[in-house]
Write a protein that holds these residues in place. Structure first.
Motif, PDB file in Angstrom:
ATOM      1  N   ARG A  39       0.818  -1.222   0.000  1.00 26.25           N
ATOM      2  CA  ARG A  39       0.000   0.000   0.000  1.00 26.25           C
ATOM      3  C   ARG A  39       0.850   1.270   0.000  1.00 26.25           C
ATOM      4  O   ARG A  39       0.308   2.375   0.129  1.00 26.25           O
ATOM      5  N   THR A  40       2.171   1.128  -0.175  1.00 24.07           N
ATOM      6  CA  THR A  40       3.044   2.286  -0.107  1.00 24.07           C
ATOM      7  C   THR A  40       2.715   3.323  -1.170  1.00 24.07           C
ATOM      8  O   THR A  40       2.915   4.523  -0.966  1.00 24.07           O
ATOM      9  N   ASN A  65      -0.204   4.181  -2.206  1.00 24.70           N
ATOM     10  CA  ASN A  65      -1.577   4.658  -2.035  1.00 24.70           C
ATOM     11  C   ASN A  65      -1.581   5.915  -1.170  1.00 24.70           C
ATOM     12  O   ASN A  65      -1.309   5.839   0.029  1.00 24.70           O
ATOM     13  N   ALA A  93      -3.788   5.628   1.932  1.00 24.56           N
ATOM     14  CA  ALA A  93      -3.188   4.779   2.966  1.00 24.56           C
ATOM     15  C   ALA A  93      -2.065   5.519   3.683  1.00 24.56           C
ATOM     16  O   ALA A  93      -1.901   5.395   4.904  1.00 24.56           O
ATOM     17  N   GLN A  94      -1.294   6.309   2.940  1.00 27.10           N
ATOM     18  CA  GLN A  94      -0.266   7.125   3.580  1.00 27.10           C
ATOM     19  C   GLN A  94      -0.899   8.104   4.563  1.00 27.10           C
ATOM     20  O   GLN A  94      -0.430   8.277   5.693  1.00 27.10           O
ATOM     21  N   GLN A 127       5.596   5.159  -5.834  1.00 32.36           N
ATOM     22  CA  GLN A 127       4.589   6.162  -5.495  1.00 32.36           C
ATOM     23  C   GLN A 127       4.303   7.071  -6.681  1.00 32.36           C
ATOM     24  O   GLN A 127       3.138   7.326  -7.012  1.00 32.36           O
ATOM     25  N   TYR A 157      -4.872   6.783  -8.521  1.00 25.09           N
ATOM     26  CA  TYR A 157      -5.440   7.182  -7.236  1.00 25.09           C
ATOM     27  C   TYR A 157      -6.084   8.560  -7.316  1.00 25.09           C
ATOM     28  O   TYR A 157      -7.208   8.755  -6.827  1.00 25.09           O
TER      29      TYR A 157
END
Length: 316
Positions: free
Chosen positions: A103-104, A106, A109-110, A233, A240
């Protein structure tokens, strides 16, 4: 297997070992030279780095790609800490904050991880500022908790989908070959001159402030894991923000945007001008002659935007 093949395999093994050793040495030197400047928190088994200074209404700062919280503590925080409690986070996978595994890449999520860290610090109703990629994380923060986000400040924020793609570099770096071969070589042997050129390119057409390159700790981003995390990312951001953008009009908190008209990294029209078209609560300040680093090129304008956001939110 022939003797030549065996010799070739042995050479590859020796070469790979040498590269790995050199990369490890450079990573260790970078970590020794640029230690955490703030607190190391534990959130669900993950380390989060937060630099906390000043007092007043809470102001959260989220840095951009290839960066860390030192980008803000170099100069901007000193201009704010007399009237805000300024919390500068390292985003997941960069600086001294652990990654989020799959999930890095996202930004929501961050934002969730950093919101949990902020809760440990008793952060309440913060102004959330995001620069560049951090702008997407700031918008993710606001979307996840609009009732406890006083305002958002975006500095050249990457918040909307853009036309085209980002080229072949990031997909290559995140490919198996890139991760296994190219990234260790970059970590081990990237010359200082190339690092300086990269920093200058980010600031263009504005000059790099004296002392910035020595302070910010680019070597932290050149660590193998951080380099890959950053590439993942950036390469994965567009889907996203494509999903996030239709939800922005639900947000009613004040949004202040600062963007340079010479920014060639994050397009002014695709991101900031589009947001003020979509959101009546968003206000845009365009800085003539300024590139992708407005908080360094014109820090007074950024401080004014933060103060306006605080006033509009009733915090000052």
């Amino acid at each position: 297997m022939t003797g030549a093949c065996l010799a070739g395999l042995a050479l590859l093994a020796v070469t790979g070992c040498a590269v790995d050793q050199q990369a490890s040495k450079r990573e260790a030197r970078a970590e020794a030279a640029y230690p955490p400047t703030g607190q190391l928190l534990q959130v669900d088994g993950r380390q989060v780095h937060a630099d906390i200074r000043g007092s007043g209404p809470d102001l959260v700062l989220l840095h951009g790609a290839s960066g860390n919280s030192r980008d803000f503590t170099f100069d901007l925080v000193e201009r704010l800490q007399d009237r805000y409690r300024v919390i500068s986070f390292d985003r997941p996978g960069l600086g001294w904050t652990d990654d989020l595994g799959p999930r890095t890449d996202n930004p929501i999520a961050q934002a969730e991880l950093l919101r949990q860290a902020a809760a440990q610090l008793d952060v309440r109703n913060p102004i959330v500022l995001g620069h560049s990629y951090g702008g997407a994380v700031a918008m993710g923060w606001a979307l996840r908790d609009p009732g406890d986000t006083a305002a958002v400040v975006l500095l050249a924020g990457a918040t909307y989908p853009w036309p085209g793609d980002l080229g072949n570099w990031y997909p290559f770096i995140t490919s198996p070959v890139g991760k296994a071969a190219a990234v260790p070589l970059i970590t081990a042997y990237a010359p200082e001159s190339r690092v300086q050129d990269a920093i200058a390119g980010i600031f263009a057409p504005n000059p790099v402030p004296p002392g910035y390159a020595d302070y910010v700790g680019a070597g932290l981003t050149l660590r193998r894991d951080s380099f890959i995390n950053n590439a993942q990312q950036v390469d994965g951001l567009k889907p996203y923000v494509t999903a996030m953008a239709p939800r922005y009009p639900r947000l009613s908190m004040p949004i202040e945007i600062v963007h340079g008209d010479r920014d060639t990294t994050v397009g002014l029209d695709y991101h900031s001008r589009r947001m003020v078209q979509d959101l009546p609560n968003a206000r845009l300040t365009v800085l003539p002659g300024v590139g992708h680093m407005p908080h360094h090129a014109d820090p007074a304008a950024v401080v004014s935007a933060i103060d306006r956001a605080a006033a509009r939110a009733g915090l000052r």
